[in-house]
Design a protein around this motif. Sequence first.
Motif, PDB file in Angstrom:
ATOM      1  N   THR A   4     -35.368 -24.054 -13.771  1.00  0.00           N
ATOM      2  CA  THR A   4     -34.570 -22.844 -13.967  1.00  0.00           C
ATOM      3  C   THR A   4     -33.800 -22.457 -12.709  1.00  0.00           C
ATOM      4  O   THR A   4     -32.754 -21.808 -12.808  1.00  0.00           O
ATOM      5  N   VAL A  18     -32.497 -15.687 -14.517  1.00  0.00           N
ATOM      6  CA  VAL A  18     -33.562 -14.717 -14.811  1.00  0.00           C
ATOM      7  C   VAL A  18     -32.970 -13.397 -15.281  1.00  0.00           C
ATOM      8  O   VAL A  18     -33.438 -12.814 -16.263  1.00  0.00           O
ATOM      9  N   LEU A  44     -40.277 -17.276 -13.582  1.00  0.00           N
ATOM     10  CA  LEU A  44     -39.154 -17.822 -14.341  1.00  0.00           C
ATOM     11  C   LEU A  44     -37.978 -18.224 -13.461  1.00  0.00           C
ATOM     12  O   LEU A  44     -37.150 -19.029 -13.874  1.00  0.00           O
ATOM     13  N   THR A  56     -37.773 -25.903 -17.028  1.00  0.00           N
ATOM     14  CA  THR A  56     -36.976 -25.348 -18.120  1.00  0.00           C
ATOM     15  C   THR A  56     -37.789 -25.277 -19.400  1.00  0.00           C
ATOM     16  O   THR A  56     -37.669 -24.322 -20.171  1.00  0.00           O
ATOM     17  N   LEU A  68     -39.899 -22.230 -19.461  1.00  0.00           N
ATOM     18  CA  LEU A  68     -39.095 -21.087 -19.897  1.00  0.00           C
ATOM     19  C   LEU A  68     -38.998 -21.073 -21.413  1.00  0.00           C
ATOM     20  O   LEU A  68     -39.161 -20.023 -22.042  1.00  0.00           O
ATOM     21  N   HIS A 115     -42.058 -19.513 -22.967  1.00  0.00           N
ATOM     22  CA  HIS A 115     -42.093 -18.042 -22.888  1.00  0.00           C
ATOM     23  C   HIS A 115     -41.084 -17.400 -23.829  1.00  0.00           C
ATOM     24  O   HIS A 115     -41.390 -16.386 -24.472  1.00  0.00           O
TER      25      HIS A 115
END
Length: 161
Positions: A30, A37, A64, A69, A72, A75
């Motif tokens: 990320t 974010v 994050l 990735t 992420l 989540h």
Amino acid sequence: MSVLAFGRISVDPERVAAIIHVDDQACSRTSSIPGLVERVLGLLPGLRRHTCENGSAHGIAAELADTETVHLLEHVAFELMALSGSPRTLKGETTWDFSVDGVGVYRVRLAYDNDLVALGALKAAALIVAWLFERDGSAEGTGATGTPDVDVLVQALRRLR
């Protein structure tokens, strides 16, 4: 741009498991996208309530900001599930073993209260992740502004219940 490609997906009585490929290693973390974010928290503010067992001591935003990735994606999928009525207590896991599966291959496991919702949330989360990684802020399947319509995605998940 397709950031993630789904391989095999399986459903057992407790969890959905997916093999996910990240072919472009520039998209594997990320931290490769400035402002990611802020964008994801603006789209899904409920992510601020998430915790992560292997996460940063500085909270989910810090986690994050520099994570895989696919983590992420995990989540985002859980947040979409929660918005559609799933308990926020559901747990997941993102793992990888590049020496066994190859570079860029991850495994995500999501506990669920409804298997169809979990599968739909994975698909919707992939759309959101693709949008986050688009340099121009648009992605295939997004609304006129290019931004994913979370309300539409959540309504679709609720209809699966």
